[in-house]
Design an enzyme around this catalytic site. Structure first.
Site, mmCIF file in Angstrom:
data_model
loop_
_atom_site.group_PDB
_atom_site.id
_atom_site.type_symbol
_atom_site.label_atom_id
_atom_site.label_comp_id
_atom_site.label_asym_id
_atom_site.label_seq_id
_atom_site.Cartn_x
_atom_site.Cartn_y
_atom_site.Cartn_z
ATOM 1 N N SER A 142 23.173 -14.166 -9.200
ATOM 2 C CA SER A 142 23.121 -12.811 -9.756
ATOM 3 C C SER A 142 23.950 -12.784 -11.032
ATOM 4 O O SER A 142 24.993 -13.438 -11.118
ATOM 5 C CB SER A 142 23.697 -11.802 -8.765
ATOM 6 O OG SER A 142 23.817 -10.547 -9.398
ATOM 7 N N TYR A 164 30.985 -10.216 -3.011
ATOM 8 C CA TYR A 164 29.617 -10.553 -3.437
ATOM 9 C C TYR A 164 29.587 -11.181 -4.826
ATOM 10 O O TYR A 164 29.080 -12.299 -5.001
ATOM 11 C CB TYR A 164 28.736 -9.305 -3.395
ATOM 12 C CG TYR A 164 27.310 -9.567 -3.828
ATOM 13 C CD1 TYR A 164 26.451 -10.316 -3.030
ATOM 14 C CD2 TYR A 164 26.826 -9.072 -5.038
ATOM 15 C CE1 TYR A 164 25.144 -10.571 -3.427
ATOM 16 C CE2 TYR A 164 25.523 -9.313 -5.436
ATOM 17 C CZ TYR A 164 24.683 -10.063 -4.630
ATOM 18 O OH TYR A 164 23.387 -10.311 -5.031
HETATM 19 N N1 LIG Z 1 18.313 -7.006 -5.050
HETATM 20 C C1 LIG Z 1 18.997 -7.251 -6.173
HETATM 21 O O1 LIG Z 1 19.151 -6.366 -7.039
HETATM 22 C C2 LIG Z 1 19.569 -8.619 -6.410
HETATM 23 C C3 LIG Z 1 20.210 -8.842 -7.636
HETATM 24 C C4 LIG Z 1 20.736 -10.088 -7.897
HETATM 25 C C5 LIG Z 1 20.608 -11.101 -6.960
HETATM 26 N N2 LIG Z 1 19.993 -10.856 -5.771
HETATM 27 C C6 LIG Z 1 19.888 -11.972 -4.804
HETATM 28 O O2 LIG Z 1 18.543 -12.180 -4.419
HETATM 29 C C7 LIG Z 1 18.485 -12.716 -3.099
HETATM 30 C C8 LIG Z 1 17.531 -11.890 -2.246
HETATM 31 O O3 LIG Z 1 18.089 -10.598 -2.098
HETATM 32 P P1 LIG Z 1 17.248 -9.296 -1.750
HETATM 33 O O4 LIG Z 1 17.632 -8.272 -2.751
HETATM 34 O O5 LIG Z 1 15.822 -9.635 -1.545
HETATM 35 O O6 LIG Z 1 17.948 -8.872 -0.367
HETATM 36 P P2 LIG Z 1 17.371 -8.480 1.060
HETATM 37 O O7 LIG Z 1 16.129 -7.667 0.948
HETATM 38 O O8 LIG Z 1 18.546 -7.933 1.801
HETATM 39 O O9 LIG Z 1 16.957 -9.897 1.676
HETATM 40 C C9 LIG Z 1 17.924 -10.853 1.995
HETATM 41 C C10 LIG Z 1 17.256 -11.925 2.818
HETATM 42 O O10 LIG Z 1 18.248 -12.898 3.184
HETATM 43 C C11 LIG Z 1 18.160 -13.099 4.575
HETATM 44 N N3 LIG Z 1 19.410 -13.589 5.149
HETATM 45 C C12 LIG Z 1 20.635 -13.030 5.095
HETATM 46 N N4 LIG Z 1 21.519 -13.777 5.779
HETATM 47 C C13 LIG Z 1 20.828 -14.838 6.271
HETATM 48 C C14 LIG Z 1 21.155 -15.960 7.052
HETATM 49 N N5 LIG Z 1 22.399 -16.159 7.517
HETATM 50 N N6 LIG Z 1 20.190 -16.872 7.345
HETATM 51 C C15 LIG Z 1 18.932 -16.679 6.902
HETATM 52 N N7 LIG Z 1 18.535 -15.633 6.173
HETATM 53 C C16 LIG Z 1 19.481 -14.720 5.870
HETATM 54 C C17 LIG Z 1 17.750 -11.744 5.140
HETATM 55 O O11 LIG Z 1 17.261 -11.871 6.465
HETATM 56 P P3 LIG Z 1 17.391 -10.673 7.551
HETATM 57 O O12 LIG Z 1 16.208 -9.786 7.350
HETATM 58 O O13 LIG Z 1 17.382 -11.413 8.854
HETATM 59 O O14 LIG Z 1 18.701 -9.966 7.293
HETATM 60 C C18 LIG Z 1 16.672 -11.391 4.137
HETATM 61 O O15 LIG Z 1 15.478 -12.068 4.429
HETATM 62 C C19 LIG Z 1 19.934 -12.713 -2.589
HETATM 63 O O16 LIG Z 1 20.495 -14.002 -2.753
HETATM 64 C C20 LIG Z 1 20.619 -11.718 -3.509
HETATM 65 O O17 LIG Z 1 22.006 -11.944 -3.612
HETATM 66 C C21 LIG Z 1 19.456 -9.649 -5.473
#
Ligand SMILES: NC(=O)c1ccc[n+]([C@@H]2O[C@H](COP(=O)([O-])OP(=O)(O)OC[C@H]3O[C@@H](n4cnc5c(N)ncnc54)[C@H](OP(=O)(O)O)[C@@H]3O)[C@@H](O)[C@H]2O)c1
Length: 241
Positions: A142, A164
């Site tokens: 991020s 984070y």
């Molecule tokens: N959304 C944003 O604005 C943003 C910005 C910058 C970076 N990111 C990064 O993008 C990536 C995806 O994020 P997202 O926004 O799509 O979030 P999200 O919708 O909360 O999805 C996160 C995913 O990670 C899984 N997860 C969490 N802990 C885990 C574990 N111990 N083992 C296996 N799976 C696990 C969750 O599974 P469960 O359903 O089981 O919880 C879910 O499938 C992350 O690395 C996040 O930091 C996101």
């Protein structure tokens, strides 16, 4: 040995990870849907298959040694190798995260998943990746982990975050170390930022769609052999460290 390009996306049951799986599947790839919850995993695989994707479920908790080892065995049996690993699974660790008051467990949770989880999965999958002609590793980071942006007045870097943001800075540093060790091999490893995307992670306050958020990971997963390694990218280009 499966002739199709095979990818594993961690945390692919929802959000950006689901759309990365959909995007790679649309290329005709076979996609392992890494997810820790059986029902959420099955639902995602079913939805992807309905959309024409060659998807298969991979039980995977990135914080668990045995789970990750079993995932590697499943992919070995299924495909015989791994071409692309997208380390997408991530958590905030919980809020609030003011450094002076943060619960240590909040920091531990963020680092355990966002950093140690990535190292665990990467190292366990590496023997399978080494069998590929063009292995790619994408670490979903991020821009809030960018020290340059954090220290640039006026730059948008989200709320104060001892867990984070700092875990993503740590992940970026680890990505560079991998690139240094793997230099001279055919493995390209890069960090990507999806931008502020509407997902569970931020209570759907993000301004980009998960599909838009997935684009950078798909780009880094499909780099040509002379593509960059050890870099940090978003849709607009290079993100400063
Ligand atoms: N959304 C944003 O604005 C943003 C910005 C910058 C970076 N990111 C990064 O993008 C990536 C995806 O994020 P997202 O926004 O799509 O979030 P999200 O919708 O909360 O999805 C996160 C995913 O990670 C899984 N997860 C969490 N802990 C885990 C574990 N111990 N083992 C296996 N799976 C696990 C969750 O599974 P469960 O359903 O089981 O919880 C879910 O499938 C992350 O690395 C996040 O930091 C996101």
């Amino acid at each position: 040995m499966n002739e199709r390009t095979t990818a594993l996306v961690t945390g692919a049951n929802k959000g950006i990870g689901y759309e990365i799986a959909a995007g790679l599947g649309a290329l005709g790839w076979s996609v392992g849907v890494g997810a820790r919850d059986e029902h959420r995993r099955d639902a995602a695989v079913e939805k992807l298959r309905a959309a024409g994707v060659d998807a298969f479920g991979v039980p995977l908790d990135v914080t668990d040694d045995a789970s990750v080892a079993a995932a590697a065995q499943l992919i070995d049996e299924q495909a015989g190798r791994l071409d692309v690993l997208v380390n997408n699974a991530g958590v905030t660790g919980g809020m609030p995260q003011q450094p002076t008051t943060v619960a240590l467990d909040t920091v531990r949770t963020a680092v355990e998943t966002n950093v140690i989880g990535v190292i665990r999965v990467t190292n366990t999958m590496l023997p399978l990746l080494r069998r590929s002609a063009s292995p790619r590793i994408v670490n979903m980071s991020s821009s809030v982990g960018s020290l340059t942006r954090q220290t640039t007045p006026g730059a948008e870097t989200g709320p104060i975050s001892a867990a984070y943001s700092a875990s993503k800075t740590f992940l970026n540093a680890v990505t560079i170390q991998y690139a240094k060790e793997l230099q001279g091999t055919n493995i390209l490893i890069n960090a990507g930022c999806p931008g502020f995307t509407a997902t569970d992670l931020n209570g759907f306050r993000g301004t980009r769609t998960p599909e838009q958020g997935a684009a950078i990971a798909i780009q880094l997963a499909t780099l040509p052999d002379d593509g960059p390694t050890g870099g940090f990218f978003e849709d607009a280009g290079v993100v400063p460290w």
